[in-house]
Design a protein around this motif. Sequence first.
Motif, mmCIF file in Angstrom:
data_model
loop_
_atom_site.group_PDB
_atom_site.id
_atom_site.type_symbol
_atom_site.label_atom_id
_atom_site.label_comp_id
_atom_site.label_asym_id
_atom_site.label_seq_id
_atom_site.Cartn_x
_atom_site.Cartn_y
_atom_site.Cartn_z
ATOM 1 N N ILE A 1 -4.552 4.739 6.004
ATOM 2 C CA ILE A 1 -3.515 3.846 5.478
ATOM 3 C C ILE A 1 -3.621 2.484 6.153
ATOM 4 C CG2 ILE A 1 -1.032 3.437 5.367
ATOM 5 C CD1 ILE A 1 -0.631 6.430 5.022
ATOM 6 N N GLN A 2 -3.622 1.426 5.321
ATOM 7 C CA GLN A 2 -3.781 0.070 5.832
ATOM 8 C C GLN A 2 -2.478 -0.733 5.786
ATOM 9 O OE1 GLN A 2 -6.358 -0.802 7.334
ATOM 10 N NE2 GLN A 2 -8.112 0.293 6.560
ATOM 11 N N ASP A 3 -1.788 -0.687 4.670
ATOM 12 C CA ASP A 3 -0.548 -1.439 4.540
ATOM 13 C C ASP A 3 0.315 -0.835 3.435
ATOM 14 O OD1 ASP A 3 -1.924 -2.196 2.278
ATOM 15 O OD2 ASP A 3 -2.159 -4.292 2.837
ATOM 16 N N ILE A 4 1.432 -1.487 3.153
ATOM 17 C CA ILE A 4 2.392 -0.994 2.159
ATOM 18 C C ILE A 4 2.552 -2.035 1.060
ATOM 19 C CG2 ILE A 4 4.777 -0.252 1.769
ATOM 20 C CD1 ILE A 4 4.873 0.603 4.701
ATOM 21 N N LEU A 5 2.520 -1.585 -0.185
ATOM 22 C CA LEU A 5 2.775 -2.449 -1.332
ATOM 23 C C LEU A 5 4.203 -2.226 -1.822
ATOM 24 C CD1 LEU A 5 -0.518 -1.802 -3.370
ATOM 25 C CD2 LEU A 5 -0.070 -3.655 -1.766
ATOM 26 N N TYR A 6 4.879 -3.310 -2.187
ATOM 27 C CA TYR A 6 6.235 -3.217 -2.740
ATOM 28 C C TYR A 6 6.485 -4.433 -3.625
ATOM 29 C CZ TYR A 6 7.774 -6.846 0.512
ATOM 30 O OH TYR A 6 7.928 -8.035 1.177
ATOM 31 N N LYS A 7 7.533 -4.368 -4.400
ATOM 32 C CA LYS A 7 7.901 -5.497 -5.256
ATOM 33 C C LYS A 7 9.146 -6.178 -4.713
ATOM 34 C CE LYS A 7 5.902 -3.841 -9.617
ATOM 35 N NZ LYS A 7 6.155 -3.475 -11.029
ATOM 36 N N ASP A 8 9.101 -7.517 -4.691
ATOM 37 C CA ASP A 8 10.269 -8.257 -4.225
ATOM 38 C C ASP A 8 11.297 -8.386 -5.349
ATOM 39 O OD1 ASP A 8 9.332 -10.227 -5.946
ATOM 40 O OD2 ASP A 8 8.473 -11.457 -4.348
ATOM 41 N N GLN A 9 12.348 -9.150 -5.115
ATOM 42 C CA GLN A 9 13.427 -9.273 -6.091
ATOM 43 C C GLN A 9 12.960 -9.894 -7.404
ATOM 44 O OE1 GLN A 9 16.457 -11.499 -4.038
ATOM 45 N NE2 GLN A 9 17.140 -9.729 -2.833
ATOM 46 N N GLN B 1 4.167 -7.509 -3.175
ATOM 47 C CA GLN B 1 4.007 -8.034 -1.827
ATOM 48 C C GLN B 1 3.415 -6.942 -0.938
ATOM 49 O OE1 GLN B 1 4.541 -11.145 -1.232
ATOM 50 N NE2 GLN B 1 5.761 -11.756 -3.006
ATOM 51 N N THR B 2 2.929 -7.336 0.221
ATOM 52 C CA THR B 2 2.402 -6.375 1.194
ATOM 53 C C THR B 2 3.134 -6.527 2.519
ATOM 54 O OG1 THR B 2 0.690 -7.895 2.018
ATOM 55 C CG2 THR B 2 0.115 -6.461 0.151
ATOM 56 N N MET B 3 3.214 -5.441 3.245
ATOM 57 C CA MET B 3 3.770 -5.480 4.600
ATOM 58 C C MET B 3 3.064 -4.425 5.444
ATOM 59 S SD MET B 3 7.527 -3.708 4.170
ATOM 60 C CE MET B 3 7.750 -2.064 3.490
ATOM 61 N N PRO B 4 2.986 -4.654 6.743
ATOM 62 C CA PRO B 4 2.292 -3.691 7.606
ATOM 63 C C PRO B 4 3.112 -2.425 7.802
ATOM 64 C CG PRO B 4 3.270 -5.432 8.919
ATOM 65 C CD PRO B 4 3.477 -5.834 7.483
ATOM 66 N N VAL B 5 2.427 -1.361 8.178
ATOM 67 C CA VAL B 5 3.110 -0.109 8.508
ATOM 68 C C VAL B 5 3.671 -0.238 9.916
ATOM 69 C CG1 VAL B 5 2.866 2.377 8.796
ATOM 70 C CG2 VAL B 5 1.533 1.190 7.052
ATOM 71 N N SER B 6 4.955 0.008 10.083
ATOM 72 C CA SER B 6 5.592 -0.128 11.396
ATOM 73 C C SER B 6 5.910 1.257 11.948
ATOM 74 C CB SER B 6 6.871 -0.966 11.295
ATOM 75 O OG SER B 6 7.794 -0.357 10.417
ATOM 76 N N GLY B 7 5.584 1.461 13.195
ATOM 77 C CA GLY B 7 5.904 2.720 13.847
ATOM 78 C C GLY B 7 4.922 3.827 13.517
ATOM 79 N N ALA B 8 5.070 4.949 14.233
ATOM 80 C CA ALA B 8 4.198 6.106 14.029
ATOM 81 C C ALA B 8 4.630 6.884 12.790
ATOM 82 C CB ALA B 8 4.233 7.008 15.257
ATOM 83 N N LEU B 9 3.666 7.381 12.052
ATOM 84 C CA LEU B 9 3.931 8.182 10.862
ATOM 85 C C LEU B 9 3.992 9.660 11.229
ATOM 86 C CD1 LEU B 9 1.475 6.384 8.407
ATOM 87 C CD2 LEU B 9 3.962 6.217 8.387
#
Length: 343
Positions: free
Chosen positions: A227-235, A240-248
């Motif tokens: 896993i590299q990053d997270i995809l999501y949609k803004d308003q 958009q993309t954002m990094p994965v934060s914390g341990a999974l």
Amino acid sequence: MKKQILLTILISLFLIALAGASIFLLTKYQLKLAGDIAKLFSSKTSVLPTLSPTASSTAQEIAQLQKEIDELKKQPPKIIYKTVLTPASSSPAPNLKTQEELERAKQQITSLEQRLQELQVQKTSGSQISDADLIKSWQAGDKVAQVACQNKLLGSWQLGSAVLISPDGKVLTNQHVVEPSVGTLLPDYCLILFGKDFDAVSQSYSKEYRASIAGFFQDRDAALLKIQDILYKDQNGAVQTMPVSGALPYFSISTSTPQIGDAVYVIGYPESARFAFSVTKGIISNLTSDNVYFGTDAQIDRGNSGGAALNSAGQLIGLPTWKYIGGGDYRGYILNINSIKLL
């Protein structure tokens, strides 16, 4: 005339005497200097002048630095392994000190995870617990996901299941889930989709985890994703993309050998459940001669491929891979996790 000759003779004698005296003094000085040099090189005691407090401090610092250098030379060389994965999004170079602290934290998390599972096994052996409570305690919905890999030639998506095996986002699935059914071009990335992120109203996922293909395992139907990053949609609906934060959260891997009669839980997103989160239970029915696969009567359907097969302690024992149907008989087959050489 005689006076001039006499004066010239006297001046000559004077100059000769002066030159002689100079040569004598110069020779005497050279002999003394040679003696001093001989003493200098033959002496065993230091000829350095007495150091002032400042010079003494400097000498101590030099000695301390030399001691540290000698200690460093005695230490074995340290090797830093670089990942071969290409990040999906650019990021600054990691801070090595922070990286070391992160690795220590991951090791502590792994130790605590294993201890928790041991306590769960003790609790299970001491008292009866329902399968529902057992599966809930494993938090399987956070560790097993649906995986979607796009065929670059056809543009269609291949669906399967996947399981997290490390806190930094390493994911296992089947190789046949990742490789295209038509063509040879591998996808640039696969999407890791968790049921908890699915919105029934919009029929879409609020978050999609983007994973690169780290590699395959020789002679095994298995693939490692990261896993590299997270995809999501803004308003505004823009991706958009954002990094994965914390341990999974992840499943630890069992080191024990599967035995016929052991309980097995198959978890994934099969087509028979309309690609929703699903759990089936059975026993290990048989082992193949090479111990690469073991059979089970637990239901395995299309879409289960690459998911999790767990023992009663909630540890990963394999990947549901294929099934046999013939003459009215059924048997699912699970790829033995111990047949995969994980790094």
